[in-house]
Design a protein around this motif. Structure first.
Motif, PDB file in Angstrom:
ATOM      1  N   LEU A  25       1.248  -1.217   0.442  1.00 36.76           N
ATOM      2  CA  LEU A  25       0.009  -0.147   0.291  1.00 36.76           C
ATOM      3  C   LEU A  25       0.750   1.026  -0.473  1.00 36.76           C
ATOM      4  CD1 LEU A  25      -2.495  -1.221   2.752  1.00 36.76           C
ATOM      5  CD2 LEU A  25      -3.187  -1.183   0.031  1.00 36.76           C
ATOM      6  N   LYS A  26       2.207   0.788   0.201  1.00 38.48           N
ATOM      7  CA  LYS A  26       3.135   2.047   0.131  1.00 38.48           C
ATOM      8  C   LYS A  26       3.042   3.327  -0.980  1.00 38.48           C
ATOM      9  CE  LYS A  26       7.413   1.851  -0.897  1.00 38.48           C
ATOM     10  NZ  LYS A  26       8.306   1.184  -0.725  1.00 38.48           N
ATOM     11  N   ASP A  27       2.743   2.620  -2.309  1.00 47.36           N
ATOM     12  CA  ASP A  27       2.541   3.553  -3.446  1.00 47.36           C
ATOM     13  C   ASP A  27       1.547   4.353  -3.186  1.00 47.36           C
ATOM     14  OD1 ASP A  27       4.239   2.100  -4.464  1.00 47.36           O
ATOM     15  OD2 ASP A  27       4.017   0.745  -5.804  1.00 47.36           O
ATOM     16  N   LEU A  28       0.336   4.111  -2.366  1.00 50.92           N
ATOM     17  CA  LEU A  28      -1.129   4.803  -2.353  1.00 50.92           C
ATOM     18  C   LEU A  28      -0.786   5.773  -1.915  1.00 50.92           C
ATOM     19  CD1 LEU A  28      -3.717   2.390  -1.204  1.00 50.92           C
ATOM     20  CD2 LEU A  28      -3.217   3.060  -3.538  1.00 50.92           C
ATOM     21  N   ASP A  29       0.568   6.533  -1.409  1.00 56.00           N
ATOM     22  CA  ASP A  29       0.923   7.280  -0.634  1.00 56.00           C
ATOM     23  C   ASP A  29      -0.173   8.057   0.263  1.00 56.00           C
ATOM     24  OD1 ASP A  29       2.597  10.045  -0.489  1.00 56.00           O
ATOM     25  OD2 ASP A  29       1.503  10.904  -1.819  1.00 56.00           O
ATOM     26  N   GLU A  30      -0.508   7.301   0.787  1.00 57.67           N
ATOM     27  CA  GLU A  30      -2.038   7.452   2.540  1.00 57.67           C
ATOM     28  C   GLU A  30      -1.110   7.262   3.992  1.00 57.67           C
ATOM     29  OE1 GLU A  30      -4.314   8.840   1.382  1.00 57.67           O
ATOM     30  OE2 GLU A  30      -5.496   8.375  -0.636  1.00 57.67           O
ATOM     31  N   ASN A  31      -1.832   7.898   3.957  1.00 55.03           N
ATOM     32  CA  ASN A  31      -1.254   7.615   6.250  1.00 55.03           C
ATOM     33  C   ASN A  31      -1.619   6.125   6.120  1.00 55.03           C
ATOM     34  OD1 ASN A  31       0.478  10.032   6.042  1.00 55.03           O
ATOM     35  ND2 ASN A  31      -2.529  10.708   7.085  1.00 55.03           N
ATOM     36  N   LEU A  32      -0.719   5.027   7.136  1.00 55.01           N
ATOM     37  CA  LEU A  32      -0.498   3.540   7.279  1.00 55.01           C
ATOM     38  C   LEU A  32      -0.811   3.976   8.268  1.00 55.01           C
ATOM     39  CD1 LEU A  32       1.329   1.625   4.241  1.00 55.01           C
ATOM     40  CD2 LEU A  32      -1.243   2.311   4.260  1.00 55.01           C
ATOM     41  N   VAL A  33      -1.258   3.267   9.003  1.00 57.11           N
ATOM     42  CA  VAL A  33      -1.504   2.978  10.907  1.00 57.11           C
ATOM     43  C   VAL A  33      -1.393   1.423  11.495  1.00 57.11           C
ATOM     44  CG1 VAL A  33      -2.496   3.860  12.888  1.00 57.11           C
ATOM     45  CG2 VAL A  33      -2.692   5.393  10.962  1.00 57.11           C
ATOM     46  N   ILE A  34      -0.643   0.807  12.304  1.00 52.01           N
ATOM     47  CA  ILE A  34      -0.388  -0.262  12.750  1.00 52.01           C
ATOM     48  C   ILE A  34      -1.260  -0.883  13.031  1.00 52.01           C
ATOM     49  CG2 ILE A  34       1.310  -2.052  12.907  1.00 52.01           C
ATOM     50  CD1 ILE A  34       1.214  -0.498  10.133  1.00 52.01           C
ATOM     51  N   ALA A  35      -1.504  -1.885  14.017  1.00 50.70           N
ATOM     52  CA  ALA A  35      -1.765  -1.899  15.345  1.00 50.70           C
ATOM     53  C   ALA A  35      -2.196  -3.713  15.460  1.00 50.70           C
ATOM     54  CB  ALA A  35      -3.354  -1.603  15.170  1.00 50.70           C
ATOM     55  N   SER A  36      -1.617  -3.619  16.102  1.00 50.65           N
ATOM     56  CA  SER A  36      -1.495  -5.753  16.475  1.00 50.65           C
ATOM     57  C   SER A  36      -2.498  -6.696  16.837  1.00 50.65           C
ATOM     58  CB  SER A  36       0.618  -6.029  16.662  1.00 50.65           C
ATOM     59  OG  SER A  36       0.382  -5.241  17.939  1.00 50.65           O
ATOM     60  N   SER A  37      -3.693  -5.930  16.902  1.00 48.57           N
ATOM     61  CA  SER A  37      -4.406  -6.432  18.111  1.00 48.57           C
ATOM     62  C   SER A  37      -5.631  -6.034  18.108  1.00 48.57           C
ATOM     63  CB  SER A  37      -4.608  -7.295  19.302  1.00 48.57           C
ATOM     64  OG  SER A  37      -3.861  -5.368  20.393  1.00 48.57           O
ATOM     65  N   GLY A  38      -6.693  -6.710  17.832  1.00 43.82           N
ATOM     66  CA  GLY A  38      -7.874  -6.002  17.935  1.00 43.82           C
ATOM     67  C   GLY A  38      -7.921  -4.750  19.805  1.00 43.82           C
ATOM     68  N   ARG A  39      -7.747  -5.283  20.517  1.00 44.86           N
ATOM     69  CA  ARG A  39      -8.159  -4.100  21.763  1.00 44.86           C
ATOM     70  C   ARG A  39      -6.501  -2.737  21.587  1.00 44.86           C
ATOM     71  NH1 ARG A  39     -10.760  -6.067  25.537  1.00 44.86           N
ATOM     72  NH2 ARG A  39     -10.914  -8.158  25.842  1.00 44.86           N
ATOM     73  N   GLU A  40      -5.813  -2.875  20.337  1.00 49.09           N
ATOM     74  CA  GLU A  40      -5.024  -1.625  20.248  1.00 49.09           C
ATOM     75  C   GLU A  40      -5.748  -1.248  18.274  1.00 49.09           C
ATOM     76  OE1 GLU A  40      -0.334  -1.016  18.031  1.00 49.09           O
ATOM     77  OE2 GLU A  40      -0.795  -3.013  19.361  1.00 49.09           O
ATOM     78  N   ALA A  41      -6.209  -1.841  17.921  1.00 51.60           N
ATOM     79  CA  ALA A  41      -7.192  -1.483  16.649  1.00 51.60           C
ATOM     80  C   ALA A  41      -8.343   0.179  17.466  1.00 51.60           C
ATOM     81  CB  ALA A  41      -7.889  -2.259  15.754  1.00 51.60           C
ATOM     82  N   LEU A  62      -9.490 -11.596  19.857  1.00 47.16           N
ATOM     83  CA  LEU A  62     -10.024 -10.572  19.349  1.00 47.16           C
ATOM     84  C   LEU A  62     -10.246 -10.743  17.913  1.00 47.16           C
ATOM     85  CD1 LEU A  62     -12.805  -8.364  20.528  1.00 47.16           C
ATOM     86  CD2 LEU A  62     -11.050  -7.024  19.807  1.00 47.16           C
ATOM     87  N   ASP A  63     -11.098 -11.847  17.805  1.00 46.22           N
ATOM     88  CA  ASP A  63     -11.288 -12.089  16.162  1.00 46.22           C
ATOM     89  C   ASP A  63     -11.475 -10.952  15.204  1.00 46.22           C
ATOM     90  OD1 ASP A  63     -13.726 -11.994  15.734  1.00 46.22           O
ATOM     91  OD2 ASP A  63     -13.954 -14.538  15.639  1.00 46.22           O
ATOM     92  N   GLY A  64     -11.692 -10.219  13.881  1.00 47.44           N
ATOM     93  CA  GLY A  64     -12.163  -9.729  13.461  1.00 47.44           C
ATOM     94  C   GLY A  64     -12.931  -9.713  13.325  1.00 47.44           C
ATOM     95  N   PHE A  65     -14.586 -10.893  12.939  1.00 47.20           N
ATOM     96  CA  PHE A  65     -15.649 -10.058  12.904  1.00 47.20           C
ATOM     97  C   PHE A  65     -16.018  -9.428  15.034  1.00 47.20           C
ATOM     98  CE2 PHE A  65     -15.941 -14.205  10.483  1.00 47.20           C
ATOM     99  CZ  PHE A  65     -16.474 -13.785   9.571  1.00 47.20           C
ATOM    100  N   GLU A  66     -15.819 -10.057  15.996  1.00 47.72           N
ATOM    101  CA  GLU A  66     -15.888  -9.285  16.807  1.00 47.72           C
ATOM    102  C   GLU A  66     -15.409  -8.426  17.061  1.00 47.72           C
ATOM    103  OE1 GLU A  66     -15.200 -12.970  19.782  1.00 47.72           O
ATOM    104  OE2 GLU A  66     -13.635 -12.191  19.565  1.00 47.72           O
ATOM    105  N   LEU A  67     -13.942  -7.753  16.533  1.00 53.72           N
ATOM    106  CA  LEU A  67     -13.762  -6.183  16.379  1.00 53.72           C
ATOM    107  C   LEU A  67     -14.633  -5.226  15.034  1.00 53.72           C
ATOM    108  CD1 LEU A  67     -11.299  -4.347  16.631  1.00 53.72           C
ATOM    109  CD2 LEU A  67     -10.772  -4.611  14.857  1.00 53.72           C
ATOM    110  N   ALA A  68     -14.744  -5.481  14.976  1.00 52.98           N
ATOM    111  CA  ALA A  68     -16.097  -4.893  13.294  1.00 52.98           C
ATOM    112  C   ALA A  68     -17.376  -4.854  14.208  1.00 52.98           C
ATOM    113  CB  ALA A  68     -16.309  -6.473  12.206  1.00 52.98           C
ATOM    114  N   ALA A  69     -17.983  -5.761  14.834  1.00 48.09           N
ATOM    115  CA  ALA A  69     -18.922  -5.736  15.740  1.00 48.09           C
ATOM    116  C   ALA A  69     -18.549  -4.783  16.722  1.00 48.09           C
ATOM    117  CB  ALA A  69     -19.488  -6.570  16.653  1.00 48.09           C
TER     118      ALA A  69
END
Length: 496
Positions: A25-41, A62-69
């Motif tokens: 995604l580097k070529d999109l020239d946007e700000n990339l923010v990193i999170a290594s877990s659902g809670r951090e996200a 915390l899987d992706g479904f739970e994080l989305a909810a």
């Protein structure tokens, strides 16, 4: 084209995958923010505005479904774009569950870089456009609010101005009107109805009805105004009279201005009407007063001239004294009359004015009711009383300290009877001939006032009786000058 960078949140528990996503995604020239877990996200979301979330479905705790909810429960992120990445084959039920949790797309592993970049780019542009539309909407709303406030302020000022105008028109007895020259429709404001003495509920404003309220002698003014506007006149002013439904006649001044179209044809006439009745009446009173003052001045000068010319004396000093006394008597009564705006004078006041120069103490007794005399009657009686006082002070009861004078008067059937009774003075003898004062007194009382003057030269003192009608229309004759102008003629005859 340069654009405002947006934030893309990458959520995965494996650092290697996060690094891979960053490279893709580097070529999109946007700000990339990193999170290594659902809670951090979740912590990042609460602190940062995120355009797109790229989240791994399979994560510990915390899987992706739970994080989305949890993300969708927050009002701020209900429309945030979320893309799920799954390294395992997901069933249709899992896809449906993901979509229900708010996912907008699925990306399988292995990830195709071009496909991921294309999908992320679409959602970034969509976010950017949405934010731009929100800003534009906000600016538009701000402009609408500002314009609305400006219009409200302008309307308030206009309403206040109209209220002031209405108050000024009402206070100034003014009215405004508007006439559609094409359709013939009229519009009157409240002041116009008030001036004409009609009400909007019962009076229809149209040319026949308006003309019916104009004074017959002034109807031509309306026709003349219409003719002038047809000839190209743009403004017109005239004075006219109206006759209200109750019969009252009012004077007005009307000012009108025409509005024309591109062909210089009159399309509308607007104007203001001012009620000038009080001004007209004041002018009439002023003119009448000026004529009255002129007449009275001429009459006073005529009286003074007659006094000067007809007074007789053996020496200059006596002559000057006699003339001054008679003219002063005339001046005193004029002062009294002027204080009452020439409405009349009270009899006792006339007597007091004549008594003032003598300082006679208790030698004089007065008795009588209050009697208001008309101007001509007051002038004549003032001169008559002056002659009686002057004669008494020289030859009668008032020439000695032992002398007494009783003046009494009464009114019956509008006839004033005044008695002058002297006693205690020098011995009185009937004069062989009447002097100027006596003759002028008789002439003025009998001829000018229609009364009678009787003299009884008793040895113990003069007894004089004056009878003067109070109802004779001397005020009207004063205006015409018939009786006042007769004064000098009577004095002429008195000197013969």
């Amino acid at each position: 084209m340069d654009h405002e960078k947006v934030n893309i949140l990458l959520v995965d528990d494996q650092p290697a995958k996060l690094l891979a996503y960053e490279v893709i995604l580097k070529d999109l020239d946007e700000n990339l923010v990193i999170a290594s877990s659902g809670r951090e996200a979740l912590e990042v979301l609460l602190k940062t505005e995120i355009a797109v979330i790229l989240v791994d479905v399979c994560m510990p705790e915390l899987d992706g479904f739970e994080l989305a909810a949890m993300i969708r429960e927050h009002p701020r992120f209900q429309k945030t774009a979320m893309i799920f990445i799954s390294a395992i084959q997901v069933s249709d039920i899992d896809r449906l569950r993901g979509y229900e949790m708010g996912a907008v797309d699925y990306v399988p592993v292995p990830v195709v870089p071009e496909v991921l970049r294309a999908k992320i780019k679409v959602f970034c542009e969509l976010y950017r456009k949405t934010r731009e539309l929100e800003r534009l909407n906000q600016e538009l709303e701000d402009r609408v609010r500002a314009r609305t406030a400006e219009l409200e302020n302008s309307t308030a000022k206009l309403r206040e101005s109209e209220q002031r105008r209405s108050m000024a028109i009402a206070a100034g007895k003014m009215g405004s009107w508007d006439w559609d020259w094409i359709s013939g429709d009229w519009m009157w404001d409240e002041g116009q109805y008030r001036i004409f003495g009609v009400s909007p509920e019962s009076f229809e404003v149209n040319p026949p009805n308006v003309q019916a309220l104009l004074h017959p002698d002034d109807v031509d003014q309306l026709r003349k105004a219409i003719a002038e506007f047809n000839k190209g006149t743009r403004a017109y002013e005239t004075e006219f009279r109206i006759i209200r439904p109750d019969g009252e006649v009012r004077w007005c001044v009307g000012t009108a201005a025409a509005t024309v179209d591109d062909n210089s044809r009159v399309v509308r006439v607007s104007g203001v009407t001012v009620d000038i009745t009080e001004r007209k009446r004041a002018e009439e009173r002023q003119n009448l007063l000026a004529r009255e003052v002129d007449h009275r001045a001429k009459n006073a000068l005529a009286l003074a001239q007659s006094i000067v010319r007809l007074t007789r004396a053996d020496e200059v000093k006596a002559y000057v004294s006699a003339v001054e006394g008679r003219i002063n008597a005339l001046a005193r009564v004029h002062t009294i009359l002027s204080l009452s705006s020439w409405q009349g004078a009270e009899l006792s006041r006339l007597i007091d004015e004549e008594l003032a120069p003598y300082s006679l103490g208790g030698q004089i007794v007065l008795a009588g009711p209050k009697v208001q005399l008309l101007p001509t009657t007051a002038q004549t009686l003032a001169l008559a009383l002056h002659e009686l006082f002057t004669n008494s002070a020289k030859y009668g009861a008032l020439s000695t300290r032992s002398g007494r004078l009783a003046i009494g008067w009464q009114v019956e059937d509008q006839l004033l009877t005044l008695s002058w009774e002297e006693s205690g003075g020098p011995l009185v003898m009937t004069p062989k001939s009447r002097g100027f004062g006596t003759r002028s007194l008789l002439a003025s009382v009998e001829s000018q006032l229609g009364g009678q003057a009787q003299f009884d030269w008793r040895a113990e003192g003069l007894l004089c009786r004056l009878e003067v009608p109070l109802t004779r229309k001397t005020s009207a004759t004063s205006a015409s000058g018939k009786f006042e102008d007769a004064s000098s003629a009577e004095l002429q005859r008195a000197s013969g």
